[in-house]
Every structure is written in structure tokens, then in C-alpha cells.
Scaffold this motif. Structure first.
Motif, PDB file in Angstrom:
ATOM      1  N   ASN A  23       0.850  -1.182   0.000  1.00 40.86           N
ATOM      2  CA  ASN A  23       0.000   0.000   0.000  1.00 40.86           C
ATOM      3  C   ASN A  23       0.893   1.240   0.000  1.00 40.86           C
ATOM      4  O   ASN A  23       1.926   1.283   0.667  1.00 40.86           O
ATOM      5  N   ALA A  24       0.513   2.276  -0.738  1.00 42.31           N
ATOM      6  CA  ALA A  24       1.336   3.484  -0.857  1.00 42.31           C
ATOM      7  C   ALA A  24       1.652   4.090   0.506  1.00 42.31           C
ATOM      8  O   ALA A  24       2.788   4.506   0.760  1.00 42.31           O
ATOM      9  N   PHE A  25       0.675   4.130   1.400  1.00 44.07           N
ATOM     10  CA  PHE A  25       0.911   4.700   2.721  1.00 44.07           C
ATOM     11  C   PHE A  25       1.889   3.847   3.529  1.00 44.07           C
ATOM     12  O   PHE A  25       2.722   4.369   4.264  1.00 44.07           O
ATOM     13  N   ALA A  26       1.781   2.520   3.384  1.00 39.28           N
ATOM     14  CA  ALA A  26       2.715   1.621   4.072  1.00 39.28           C
ATOM     15  C   ALA A  26       4.134   1.817   3.538  1.00 39.28           C
ATOM     16  O   ALA A  26       5.101   1.820   4.314  1.00 39.28           O
ATOM     17  N   ALA A  31       9.662   3.949   4.295  1.00 46.51           N
ATOM     18  CA  ALA A  31      10.711   4.909   3.942  1.00 46.51           C
ATOM     19  C   ALA A  31      11.052   5.792   5.139  1.00 46.51           C
ATOM     20  O   ALA A  31      12.232   6.023   5.441  1.00 46.51           O
ATOM     21  N   GLU A  32      10.047   6.281   5.830  1.00 47.52           N
ATOM     22  CA  GLU A  32      10.260   7.139   6.997  1.00 47.52           C
ATOM     23  C   GLU A  32      11.003   6.384   8.088  1.00 47.52           C
ATOM     24  O   GLU A  32      11.949   6.897   8.692  1.00 47.52           O
ATOM     25  N   ASN A  33      10.598   5.152   8.331  1.00 41.83           N
ATOM     26  CA  ASN A  33      11.218   4.336   9.372  1.00 41.83           C
ATOM     27  C   ASN A  33      12.688   4.065   9.054  1.00 41.83           C
ATOM     28  O   ASN A  33      13.559   4.236   9.919  1.00 41.83           O
ATOM     29  N   PRO A  41      18.484  13.271   8.012  1.00 43.72           N
ATOM     30  CA  PRO A  41      17.858  14.472   8.578  1.00 43.72           C
ATOM     31  C   PRO A  41      16.376  14.575   8.210  1.00 43.72           C
ATOM     32  O   PRO A  41      15.962  14.183   7.119  1.00 43.72           O
ATOM     33  N   ARG A  42      15.587  15.120   9.142  1.00 41.22           N
ATOM     34  CA  ARG A  42      14.141  15.226   8.962  1.00 41.22           C
ATOM     35  C   ARG A  42      13.780  15.924   7.660  1.00 41.22           C
ATOM     36  O   ARG A  42      12.884  15.490   6.934  1.00 41.22           O
TER      37      ARG A  42
END
Length: 77
Positions: A23-26, A31-33, A41-42
Motif C-alpha cells: 500500500n502506498a501509505f505503508a 521509507a520514513e522508518n 535528517p528530517r
């Protein structure tokens, strides 16, 4: 997904695009994780997410692979 050190990143995260993790959100969460764990960096993580959302699903997957391909295996069988 929890990875405690870069040495544990030697084992690539397996992502099956057919399942819930496809799923795109997953994918954006993955990626964020990974970015956090690699201490990206944020601002750079936000830019990656923005680029992932800038087009279609195939583009999202390509950006994920471009930025974190050394740490993931994406498959669809």
C-alpha cells in the motif's frame, strides 16, 4: 519493522507489493522508518516523502528504491 543498528541493515527488508505492505501509505511509512534509523535528517526525509507523493504509484516505488534500495528488496510475484 525494527532495526537497531546499521549492521542489522545488512539483512534487507523484504517488501511484497501484493500485500498490505505494498500500500502506498505503508511504503511511505517504511521509507520514513528506514530514514530515521539511518539518521537521515528530517528535512531530507520530508523531501523524499514529498517526491514519493508527487506522481503515481510506480513513481513512489521508484523513489523508495532510489533512496533506500540498499536496504530493501521489493518484489511482486
Amino acid at each position: 519493522m525494527t532495526i537497531r543498528s546499521r549492521s542489522e541493515m545488512a539483512k534487507k527488508v523484504q517488501i511484497d507489493l501484493r500485500g498490505q505492505e505494498g500500500n502506498a501509505f505503508a511504503l511511505m511509512a517504511i521509507a520514513e522508518n528506514i530514514g530515521k534509523q539511518l539518521q537521515v535528517p528530517r528535512e531530507e526525509r520530508e523531501a523524499i516523502t514529498k517526491e514519493m507523493m508527487s506522481s503515481d504509484y510506480e513513481h513512489l516505488v521508484a523513489i523508495l528504491e532510489k533512496n533506500y534500495g540498499d536496504y530493501i528488496d521489493i518484489y511482486e510475484a
